[in-house]
Design a protein around this motif. Sequence first.
Motif, PDB file in Angstrom:
ATOM      1  N   ALA A   3       3.934   4.462  -7.172  1.00 36.51           N
ATOM      2  CA  ALA A   3       3.038   3.873  -6.184  1.00 36.51           C
ATOM      3  C   ALA A   3       1.600   4.210  -6.540  1.00 36.51           C
ATOM      4  O   ALA A   3       1.317   5.276  -7.105  1.00 36.51           O
ATOM      5  CB  ALA A   3       3.356   4.389  -4.787  1.00 36.51           C
ATOM      6  N   TYR A  19       5.531  10.784  -3.715  1.00 31.41           N
ATOM      7  CA  TYR A  19       5.555   9.591  -2.862  1.00 31.41           C
ATOM      8  C   TYR A  19       6.985   9.085  -2.786  1.00 31.41           C
ATOM      9  O   TYR A  19       7.414   8.244  -3.583  1.00 31.41           O
ATOM     10  CB  TYR A  19       4.616   8.514  -3.420  1.00 31.41           C
ATOM     11  CG  TYR A  19       4.252   7.461  -2.392  1.00 31.41           C
ATOM     12  CD1 TYR A  19       3.278   7.720  -1.436  1.00 31.41           C
ATOM     13  CD2 TYR A  19       4.899   6.235  -2.365  1.00 31.41           C
ATOM     14  CE1 TYR A  19       2.946   6.775  -0.477  1.00 31.41           C
ATOM     15  CE2 TYR A  19       4.572   5.281  -1.411  1.00 31.41           C
ATOM     16  CZ  TYR A  19       3.594   5.561  -0.470  1.00 31.41           C
ATOM     17  OH  TYR A  19       3.274   4.634   0.483  1.00 31.41           O
ATOM     18  N   ALA A  60       0.034   4.267   0.127  1.00 34.46           N
ATOM     19  CA  ALA A  60      -0.106   3.144  -0.794  1.00 34.46           C
ATOM     20  C   ALA A  60      -0.813   2.027  -0.039  1.00 34.46           C
ATOM     21  O   ALA A  60      -0.388   1.650   1.049  1.00 34.46           O
ATOM     22  CB  ALA A  60       1.259   2.674  -1.283  1.00 34.46           C
ATOM     23  N   ASP A 120       2.098   2.600   5.182  1.00 34.78           N
ATOM     24  CA  ASP A 120       2.402   2.478   3.759  1.00 34.78           C
ATOM     25  C   ASP A 120       2.589   1.018   3.370  1.00 34.78           C
ATOM     26  O   ASP A 120       3.331   0.281   4.017  1.00 34.78           O
ATOM     27  CB  ASP A 120       3.672   3.264   3.429  1.00 34.78           C
ATOM     28  CG  ASP A 120       3.478   4.756   3.673  1.00 34.78           C
ATOM     29  OD1 ASP A 120       2.540   5.326   3.104  1.00 34.78           O
ATOM     30  OD2 ASP A 120       4.270   5.342   4.442  1.00 34.78           O
ATOM     31  N   TRP A 123       1.545  -1.514  -2.623  1.00 34.29           N
ATOM     32  CA  TRP A 123       1.234  -1.032  -3.970  1.00 34.29           C
ATOM     33  C   TRP A 123       2.248   0.046  -4.348  1.00 34.29           C
ATOM     34  O   TRP A 123       1.907   1.161  -4.731  1.00 34.29           O
ATOM     35  CB  TRP A 123      -0.182  -0.496  -4.054  1.00 34.29           C
ATOM     36  CG  TRP A 123      -1.253  -1.535  -3.888  1.00 34.29           C
ATOM     37  CD1 TRP A 123      -1.093  -2.864  -3.637  1.00 34.29           C
ATOM     38  CD2 TRP A 123      -2.670  -1.320  -3.954  1.00 34.29           C
ATOM     39  NE1 TRP A 123      -2.306  -3.496  -3.535  1.00 34.29           N
ATOM     40  CE2 TRP A 123      -3.295  -2.571  -3.729  1.00 34.29           C
ATOM     41  CE3 TRP A 123      -3.463  -0.193  -4.162  1.00 34.29           C
ATOM     42  CZ2 TRP A 123      -4.685  -2.715  -3.725  1.00 34.29           C
ATOM     43  CZ3 TRP A 123      -4.848  -0.337  -4.161  1.00 34.29           C
ATOM     44  CH2 TRP A 123      -5.452  -1.591  -3.955  1.00 34.29           C
ATOM     45  N   ALA A 124       3.493  -0.292  -4.217  1.00 30.96           N
ATOM     46  CA  ALA A 124       4.604   0.621  -4.456  1.00 30.96           C
ATOM     47  C   ALA A 124       5.831  -0.208  -4.773  1.00 30.96           C
ATOM     48  O   ALA A 124       5.870  -1.414  -4.509  1.00 30.96           O
ATOM     49  CB  ALA A 124       4.849   1.505  -3.229  1.00 30.96           C
ATOM     50  N   GLN A 125       6.845   0.457  -5.318  1.00 31.45           N
ATOM     51  CA  GLN A 125       8.044  -0.290  -5.687  1.00 31.45           C
ATOM     52  C   GLN A 125       8.822  -0.777  -4.466  1.00 31.45           C
ATOM     53  O   GLN A 125       9.487  -1.810  -4.524  1.00 31.45           O
ATOM     54  CB  GLN A 125       8.937   0.593  -6.566  1.00 31.45           C
ATOM     55  CG  GLN A 125       8.342   0.849  -7.951  1.00 31.45           C
ATOM     56  CD  GLN A 125       9.178   1.832  -8.754  1.00 31.45           C
ATOM     57  OE1 GLN A 125       9.322   2.987  -8.378  1.00 31.45           O
ATOM     58  NE2 GLN A 125       9.750   1.355  -9.843  1.00 31.45           N
ATOM     59  N   VAL A 127       8.682  -0.979   0.095  1.00 30.88           N
ATOM     60  CA  VAL A 127       7.896  -0.817   1.311  1.00 30.88           C
ATOM     61  C   VAL A 127       8.780  -1.116   2.515  1.00 30.88           C
ATOM     62  O   VAL A 127       9.645  -2.003   2.464  1.00 30.88           O
ATOM     63  CB  VAL A 127       6.645  -1.735   1.294  1.00 30.88           C
ATOM     64  CG1 VAL A 127       7.048  -3.208   1.222  1.00 30.88           C
ATOM     65  CG2 VAL A 127       5.775  -1.484   2.511  1.00 30.88           C
TER      66      VAL A 127
END
Length: 343
Positions: A3, A19, A60, A120, A123-125, A127
């Motif tokens: 992230a 994270y 993120a 959150d 910009w993370a794998q 959510v």
Amino acid sequence: MEAVVFDGNKLSLSFEKNYPMPQIINDDDVIVKVHYSGICGTDLHIIQGEFPAIKDRPIALGHESSGVIHAVGKKSMFKVGQKVVIDPNTACNTCDFCRKGNYQYCLTAGINSTIGIWKDGGWAQYVRAPQSQVFALPDGITTEQAGLCEPYSCVSHGFDRASPIKVGEKILILGAGIIGNLWITTLHHHGHREVTVSEMNPTRLDIVKRLDTGYRLVTPDVLAKEKTTYDLIIDCTGVGKVMEISFNYLKEGGKYVLFGCCPPSHTSTLNPFDIYNKELTIIGVKINPFSFPSAISWLKAMGSRYLDYHKLGVKTYRLSQYKDALEDLKKGCVAKAVFKVCD
């Protein structure tokens, strides 16, 4: 989980130990495996300390996300594997604003509880989101195209606020970043042809040419020399001084749409007599209240003619390339950067 995390001061790339992957908390939660998540101008303002965001813990960012359902709560209507897009904003459902259908004005929800700003984000794998903020994508829309759904939903709200916009009216778009380009595609798709686009960056004007709309492309100095007036001006710059200058280009009865998000420190000086004498209208546009269904319908109707990343000036990056993405945006060599998170 990989992230890009903002701690209130700077961005960094985090992994599992720093994270962790989100978990289902409520029965109507879903976990989305993120395919695409855009970098918005608001994100840049947040990173630069010009726009409020959560500061009591790292999160993120990323409020423009599409992907597929990875996991669901017990009461979710979604199925694992469904293509979806996330609406980052919602209503509190109890204040007068929300109960009247105007959650953009809500003092606790709306932009004050946005996924990717206060919670959150994408910009993370993966959510987490409540299913009420998740929309299934119909056949014919890819997750790549849906990566533009959130900004198009804001344009849809702005389009509604500015309507009626009659075909044949003279329209001026200020700024040819991604929002300017989305307005360009929207207006062209709706049959508007009397459109001028003003942009100081020649690279961005070259990007607009790829859209093949036939719109007139000029630099701001040309506008200043011409002194042409317009029925509708759509300001996508987010620069207060631009409004001060371009407000003078409105015709009698004209409308000025302030779409670009200016930092709170920006100011503009306008002449109240002109507003009175010419019966001018100033229209603010804030987020996307209940406009995701319209945006999804637009995406399906517009298709590859308008939603091609290359034509729009959109470049994709891996999360690990976040520094390159931000640098390319600062240089203006791309109209928009989008994280391609998972395949």
